[in-house]
Design an enzyme around this catalytic site. Structure first.
Site, short mmCIF file in Angstrom:
data_model
loop_
_atom_site.label_atom_id
_atom_site.label_comp_id
_atom_site.label_asym_id
_atom_site.label_seq_id
_atom_site.Cartn_x
_atom_site.Cartn_y
_atom_site.Cartn_z
N SER A 86 0.82 -1.21 0.00
CA SER A 86 0.00 0.00 0.00
C SER A 86 0.86 1.26 0.00
CB SER A 86 -0.92 0.02 1.23
OG SER A 86 -1.67 -1.17 1.31
N1 SAH Z 1 -0.71 -5.03 4.00
C1 SAH Z 1 -0.06 -5.33 2.74
C2 SAH Z 1 -0.92 -4.89 1.59
C3 SAH Z 1 -1.04 -5.98 0.60
S1 SAH Z 1 -2.30 -5.75 -0.61
C4 SAH Z 1 1.33 -4.74 2.68
O1 SAH Z 1 1.72 -4.00 3.59
O2 SAH Z 1 2.07 -5.05 1.74
C5 SAH Z 1 -3.61 -6.70 0.06
C6 SAH Z 1 -3.34 -8.13 0.34
O3 SAH Z 1 -4.58 -8.72 0.73
C7 SAH Z 1 -2.82 -8.97 -0.83
O4 SAH Z 1 -1.64 -9.59 -0.47
C8 SAH Z 1 -3.95 -9.98 -1.08
O5 SAH Z 1 -3.49 -11.26 -1.49
C9 SAH Z 1 -4.59 -10.04 0.30
N2 SAH Z 1 -5.97 -10.54 0.28
C10 SAH Z 1 -6.94 -10.33 -0.65
N3 SAH Z 1 -8.08 -10.95 -0.28
C11 SAH Z 1 -7.83 -11.57 0.91
C12 SAH Z 1 -8.61 -12.36 1.79
N4 SAH Z 1 -9.88 -12.67 1.54
N5 SAH Z 1 -8.03 -12.82 2.91
C13 SAH Z 1 -6.74 -12.53 3.20
N6 SAH Z 1 -5.95 -11.78 2.41
C14 SAH Z 1 -6.49 -11.30 1.27
#
Ligand code: SAH
Length: 236
Positions: A86
């Site tokens: 993000s």
């Molecule tokens: N907090 C992360 C942001 C990653 S983007 C960081 O600091 O890098 C969002 C993430 O949510 C992705 O890795 C995606 O695979 C995950 N995601 C999407 N749907 C999800 C779900 N239902 N349960 C768990 N994770 C999920």
């Protein structure tokens, strides 16, 4: 009371964590990180604890080496598997909102992704629980977090729509992927006084905050955002 000015010259506030060896040079140096912090302050981020933590966590370690040079720009970056780390401003806003100036005991991080958000939370909370649906992403994040000595984080591969029932209740839940509508089970897993922040929507997404009070749930609108979708099920 006015927020005290952040002293950007001070040493990292967590001396037990040996971040200095990971500081990086050139575009991933402390000076570059400080510039990002100054920018976040001009964008209206006022929580000094959040700023201090973001100042010390080496974001360049959470992205591919080829992108390290962009890691202190205020943008989201790809982390593989179609997912992103993000935008720093969004991390700062979401983290400040759930913190609400109070110490955090237990926090749930939904969407481990690169692990950067989990790192920020791990320095602000006693315990972090982080769930992700794509196993290889979480394994990589775990390796980076371990290297940094951040060991108050527990991980699980699961669908974040369901929170993490066995570890509930939480003081705060931060979800970094957008569902179409609010998953009610997340509200159920909050303590009284607990806070949930997440993006909601498809093409147009809004960042929403929910605070559980003794009489109900207070909802806040925190801005328009762009996140990857909160998908259903897990990928291993
Ligand atoms: N907090 C992360 C942001 C990653 S983007 C960081 O600091 O890098 C969002 C993430 O949510 C992705 O890795 C995606 O695979 C995950 N995601 C999407 N749907 C999800 C779900 N239902 N349960 C768990 N994770 C999920």
């Amino acid at each position: 009371m006015a927020e005290p000015a952040l002293d950007l010259t001070q040493k990292p506030i967590y001396p037990t964590i040996e971040f200095e060896q990971f500081q990086g040079v050139g575009l991933s140096s402390q000076r570059t990180r400080d510039r990002l912090i100054s920018r976040l302050m001009t964008l209206g981020v006022h929580d000094a604890e959040v700023l201090k933590v973001m100042r010390v966590v080496p974001r360049h370690l959470f992205v591919d080496e080829a992108m390290a040079g962009q890691s202190y720009e205020d943008t989201a970056l790809p982390v593989g598997y179609g997912q992103t780390i993000s935008q720093p401003w969004v991390v700062a806003i979401m983290t400040s909102w759930i913190r609400a100036g109070r110490p955090l005991h237990k926090v749930l991080d939904i969407g481990t992704g690169s692990g950067y958000q989990a790192a920020i939370l791990s320095l602000l909370a006693d315990q972090v629980f982080s769930v992700e649906r794509i196993a290889p992403l979480q394994i990589r994040a775990q390796q980076v977090l371990k290297k940094l000595g951040l060991n108050n984080i527990e991980f699980d591969i699961s669908d974040g729509h369901w929170g993490w029932q066995q570890k509930a209740p939480f003081d705060a839940i931060l979800c970094a992927a957008a569902p179409d509508k609010l998953p009610e089970s997340l509200l159920e897993q909050l303590n009284e006084g607990g806070r949930l922040v997440l993006p909601i929507g498809k093409e147009v997404q809004v960042l929403k905050g929910y605070e559980k009070t003794s009489t109900g749930v207070k909802e806040s609108f925190l801005g328009e955002v762009m996140f990857v979708p909160l998908k259903t099920g897990v990928e291993v």
